[in-house]
Write a protein that holds these residues in place. Sequence first.
Motif, PDB file in Angstrom:
ATOM      1  N   ILE A 126       0.835  -1.215   0.000  1.00  0.00           N
ATOM      2  CA  ILE A 126       0.000   0.000   0.000  1.00  0.00           C
ATOM      3  C   ILE A 126       0.865   1.257   0.000  1.00  0.00           C
ATOM      4  CG2 ILE A 126      -1.753   1.327   1.275  1.00  0.00           C
ATOM      5  CD1 ILE A 126      -2.835  -1.373   2.321  1.00  0.00           C
ATOM      6  N   VAL A 127       1.941   1.251   0.816  1.00  0.00           N
ATOM      7  CA  VAL A 127       2.856   2.400   0.841  1.00  0.00           C
ATOM      8  C   VAL A 127       3.497   2.582  -0.535  1.00  0.00           C
ATOM      9  CG1 VAL A 127       4.982   3.331   1.831  1.00  0.00           C
ATOM     10  CG2 VAL A 127       3.298   2.240   3.320  1.00  0.00           C
ATOM     11  N   LYS A 128       3.860   1.455  -1.175  1.00  0.00           N
ATOM     12  CA  LYS A 128       4.428   1.520  -2.535  1.00  0.00           C
ATOM     13  C   LYS A 128       3.428   2.178  -3.495  1.00  0.00           C
ATOM     14  CE  LYS A 128       4.837  -2.407  -4.691  1.00  0.00           C
ATOM     15  NZ  LYS A 128       3.862  -2.271  -5.814  1.00  0.00           N
ATOM     16  N   ASP A 129       2.153   1.865  -3.328  1.00  0.00           N
ATOM     17  CA  ASP A 129       1.119   2.462  -4.184  1.00  0.00           C
ATOM     18  C   ASP A 129       0.973   3.966  -3.966  1.00  0.00           C
ATOM     19  OD1 ASP A 129       0.501   0.073  -5.402  1.00  0.00           O
ATOM     20  OD2 ASP A 129      -1.181  -0.398  -4.082  1.00  0.00           O
ATOM     21  N   THR A 130       1.284   4.432  -2.751  1.00  0.00           N
ATOM     22  CA  THR A 130       1.211   5.884  -2.501  1.00  0.00           C
ATOM     23  C   THR A 130       2.274   6.632  -3.301  1.00  0.00           C
ATOM     24  OG1 THR A 130       2.702   5.831  -0.569  1.00  0.00           O
ATOM     25  CG2 THR A 130       0.345   5.512  -0.143  1.00  0.00           C
ATOM     26  N   LEU A 131       3.406   5.953  -3.568  1.00  0.00           N
ATOM     27  CA  LEU A 131       4.495   6.587  -4.316  1.00  0.00           C
ATOM     28  C   LEU A 131       4.228   6.615  -5.820  1.00  0.00           C
ATOM     29  CD1 LEU A 131       7.458   4.957  -2.372  1.00  0.00           C
ATOM     30  CD2 LEU A 131       6.810   7.372  -2.295  1.00  0.00           C
ATOM     31  N   THR A 132       3.329   5.747  -6.291  1.00  0.00           N
ATOM     32  CA  THR A 132       3.003   5.704  -7.728  1.00  0.00           C
ATOM     33  C   THR A 132       1.553   6.118  -7.970  1.00  0.00           C
ATOM     34  OG1 THR A 132       2.421   3.344  -7.555  1.00  0.00           O
ATOM     35  CG2 THR A 132       4.701   3.876  -8.157  1.00  0.00           C
ATOM     36  N   LYS A 133       1.002   6.874  -7.047  1.00  0.00           N
ATOM     37  CA  LYS A 133      -0.421   7.232  -7.080  1.00  0.00           C
ATOM     38  C   LYS A 133      -0.846   7.874  -8.403  1.00  0.00           C
ATOM     39  CE  LYS A 133      -3.706  10.179  -4.578  1.00  0.00           C
ATOM     40  NZ  LYS A 133      -3.886  11.059  -3.397  1.00  0.00           N
ATOM     41  N   ARG A 134      -0.133   8.875  -8.859  1.00  0.00           N
ATOM     42  CA  ARG A 134      -0.518   9.605 -10.078  1.00  0.00           C
ATOM     43  C   ARG A 134      -0.404   8.737 -11.323  1.00  0.00           C
ATOM     44  NH1 ARG A 134       2.379  15.526  -8.991  1.00  0.00           N
ATOM     45  NH2 ARG A 134       1.128  16.059  -7.150  1.00  0.00           N
ATOM     46  N   VAL A 135       0.679   7.984 -11.396  1.00  0.00           N
ATOM     47  CA  VAL A 135       0.889   7.116 -12.564  1.00  0.00           C
ATOM     48  C   VAL A 135      -0.180   6.019 -12.605  1.00  0.00           C
ATOM     49  CG1 VAL A 135       2.507   5.557 -13.716  1.00  0.00           C
ATOM     50  CG2 VAL A 135       3.356   7.575 -12.520  1.00  0.00           C
ATOM     51  N   ASP A 136      -0.500   5.455 -11.441  1.00  0.00           N
ATOM     52  CA  ASP A 136      -1.550   4.436 -11.368  1.00  0.00           C
ATOM     53  C   ASP A 136      -2.885   4.973 -11.884  1.00  0.00           C
ATOM     54  OD1 ASP A 136       0.014   2.369 -10.360  1.00  0.00           O
ATOM     55  OD2 ASP A 136      -0.281   2.988  -8.290  1.00  0.00           O
ATOM     56  N   LYS A 137      -3.164   6.207 -11.533  1.00  0.00           N
ATOM     57  CA  LYS A 137      -4.419   6.826 -11.964  1.00  0.00           C
ATOM     58  C   LYS A 137      -4.458   6.994 -13.481  1.00  0.00           C
ATOM     59  CE  LYS A 137      -7.630  10.016  -9.844  1.00  0.00           C
ATOM     60  NZ  LYS A 137      -7.809  11.014  -8.774  1.00  0.00           N
ATOM     61  N   VAL A 138      -3.332   7.373 -14.054  1.00  0.00           N
ATOM     62  CA  VAL A 138      -3.241   7.568 -15.512  1.00  0.00           C
ATOM     63  C   VAL A 138      -3.518   6.264 -16.255  1.00  0.00           C
ATOM     64  CG1 VAL A 138      -1.656   8.083 -17.410  1.00  0.00           C
ATOM     65  CG2 VAL A 138      -1.683   9.546 -15.380  1.00  0.00           C
ATOM     66  N   ARG A 175       6.729  12.632   0.735  1.00  0.00           N
ATOM     67  CA  ARG A 175       7.253  11.598  -0.175  1.00  0.00           C
ATOM     68  C   ARG A 175       8.496  10.935   0.421  1.00  0.00           C
ATOM     69  NH1 ARG A 175       6.545   9.824  -5.182  1.00  0.00           N
ATOM     70  NH2 ARG A 175       8.339   8.951  -6.295  1.00  0.00           N
ATOM     71  N   LYS A 176       9.329  11.749   1.052  1.00  0.00           N
ATOM     72  CA  LYS A 176      10.545  11.221   1.661  1.00  0.00           C
ATOM     73  C   LYS A 176      10.218  10.242   2.785  1.00  0.00           C
ATOM     74  CE  LYS A 176      14.883  12.713   3.828  1.00  0.00           C
ATOM     75  NZ  LYS A 176      15.662  13.873   4.315  1.00  0.00           N
ATOM     76  N   SER A 177       9.230  10.585   3.628  1.00  0.00           N
ATOM     77  CA  SER A 177       8.855   9.722   4.755  1.00  0.00           C
ATOM     78  C   SER A 177       8.211   8.422   4.273  1.00  0.00           C
ATOM     79  CB  SER A 177       7.918  10.460   5.713  1.00  0.00           C
ATOM     80  OG  SER A 177       6.660  10.689   5.113  1.00  0.00           O
ATOM     81  N   LYS A 178       7.439   8.498   3.174  1.00  0.00           N
ATOM     82  CA  LYS A 178       6.820   7.287   2.615  1.00  0.00           C
ATOM     83  C   LYS A 178       7.890   6.364   2.045  1.00  0.00           C
ATOM     84  CE  LYS A 178       3.791   9.767   0.224  1.00  0.00           C
ATOM     85  NZ  LYS A 178       2.702  10.143  -0.700  1.00  0.00           N
ATOM     86  N   PHE A 179       8.864   6.947   1.368  1.00  0.00           N
ATOM     87  CA  PHE A 179       9.961   6.160   0.803  1.00  0.00           C
ATOM     88  C   PHE A 179      10.775   5.506   1.920  1.00  0.00           C
ATOM     89  CE2 PHE A 179      14.246   5.732  -1.037  1.00  0.00           C
ATOM     90  CZ  PHE A 179      13.946   4.990  -2.177  1.00  0.00           C
ATOM     91  N   LEU A 180      10.989   6.254   2.999  1.00  0.00           N
ATOM     92  CA  LEU A 180      11.729   5.725   4.145  1.00  0.00           C
ATOM     93  C   LEU A 180      10.947   4.598   4.812  1.00  0.00           C
ATOM     94  CD1 LEU A 180      14.260   6.000   5.861  1.00  0.00           C
ATOM     95  CD2 LEU A 180      13.093   7.742   7.227  1.00  0.00           C
ATOM     96  N   THR A 181       9.629   4.770   4.965  1.00  0.00           N
ATOM     97  CA  THR A 181       8.765   3.741   5.554  1.00  0.00           C
ATOM     98  C   THR A 181       8.842   2.452   4.741  1.00  0.00           C
ATOM     99  OG1 THR A 181       7.204   5.422   6.332  1.00  0.00           O
ATOM    100  CG2 THR A 181       6.402   3.158   6.245  1.00  0.00           C
ATOM    101  N   LEU A 182       8.768   2.599   3.426  1.00  0.00           N
ATOM    102  CA  LEU A 182       8.821   1.448   2.526  1.00  0.00           C
ATOM    103  C   LEU A 182      10.110   0.657   2.724  1.00  0.00           C
ATOM    104  CD1 LEU A 182       7.447   0.042   0.041  1.00  0.00           C
ATOM    105  CD2 LEU A 182       8.793   1.572  -1.398  1.00  0.00           C
TER     106      LEU A 182
END
Length: 309
Positions: free
Chosen positions: A201-213, A279-286
């Motif tokens: 799910i955290v990985k999906d937050t980092l690709t949110k815009r691309v996933d939507k496209v 974005r930095k904190s999400k990447f770190l969490t991942l």
Amino acid sequence: MNSEKETFQQKKYIQKSLFYRFSQFVGFLLGARFFIAALLTFALYVSTFFLFNQDENFRKFVFDFKVHGIIFCTVLTILAGGIINQFYDFEKDHMVKPFRTRIQSFIKQKYFLYAYLFLSILSLGVAWLISHRVFLFFVIYQFFMWFYSHKLSRVLILNNLTFVSLTLYPFFGMMVYYGTFSKKVLLMAVFLFLILLCIDIVKDTLTKRVDKVFDYVTIPNYFTTRNTKIIIISLLIITMAVSMKLITRTGISGFMAYYFTGGIFIMILCVYLILNYSRKSKFLTLNVLRFWVFVGIIAMLLNGIENKL
């Protein structure tokens, strides 16, 4: 003079050819998710010998060719699954992972498909030689690998649940093979399932815009940011509760006890990072969660060695 020029051109051509072949090789490894498959193979061997296999000694395990055959089929299936997944996600990966896609572009997509078919057929062939039940196990595994890449990866919630379930499917198979059913093993499986679900799910937050496209309906691009944070934090809190249950109710000891105790603090750290939600904190969490999964494999290995001695 001309001969020197021709020699120089030949050397240059050879260098280009070698670079091209090397790029093709690296591109294939990345396309097949080779390094992920290697990590899963290591995890499968560690968990099989030190968790599921309670009776056999090391000598018997080494010469248990049926188990090695099952793990070999698993590796081939994971490699095939990685190939078919990148085939369907090629356009998305082109935006999310441009460097990897550029390297993969040295190989035509049709050759990836040939490799997928070869690995799948080889896996099923070996599975058939082991037993009809093992063959059926891998037919189901390969079908859902393909179906996830083709359809389920774009379906809300099912994409995350299916991805994590497919990751754990070989471990479930080994648990059934050895008949190792206990409260401890069940809770450890739940713990790992929850961590992998959080990672996805955290990985999906980092690709949110691309996933939507590209019409991938994920939790981050379907729910609001606030609700997505609540979902991830809730999963982390449940994971902490499972850790506490493992420590207090299953009599777990040694390195694994330290691992699950440390896991509580890791989850608290991740909750803090998700509350920040940059974005930095999400990447770190991942990466923290991924690292903690790897630490778990090492802890299981050390704990198993300690118990076997």
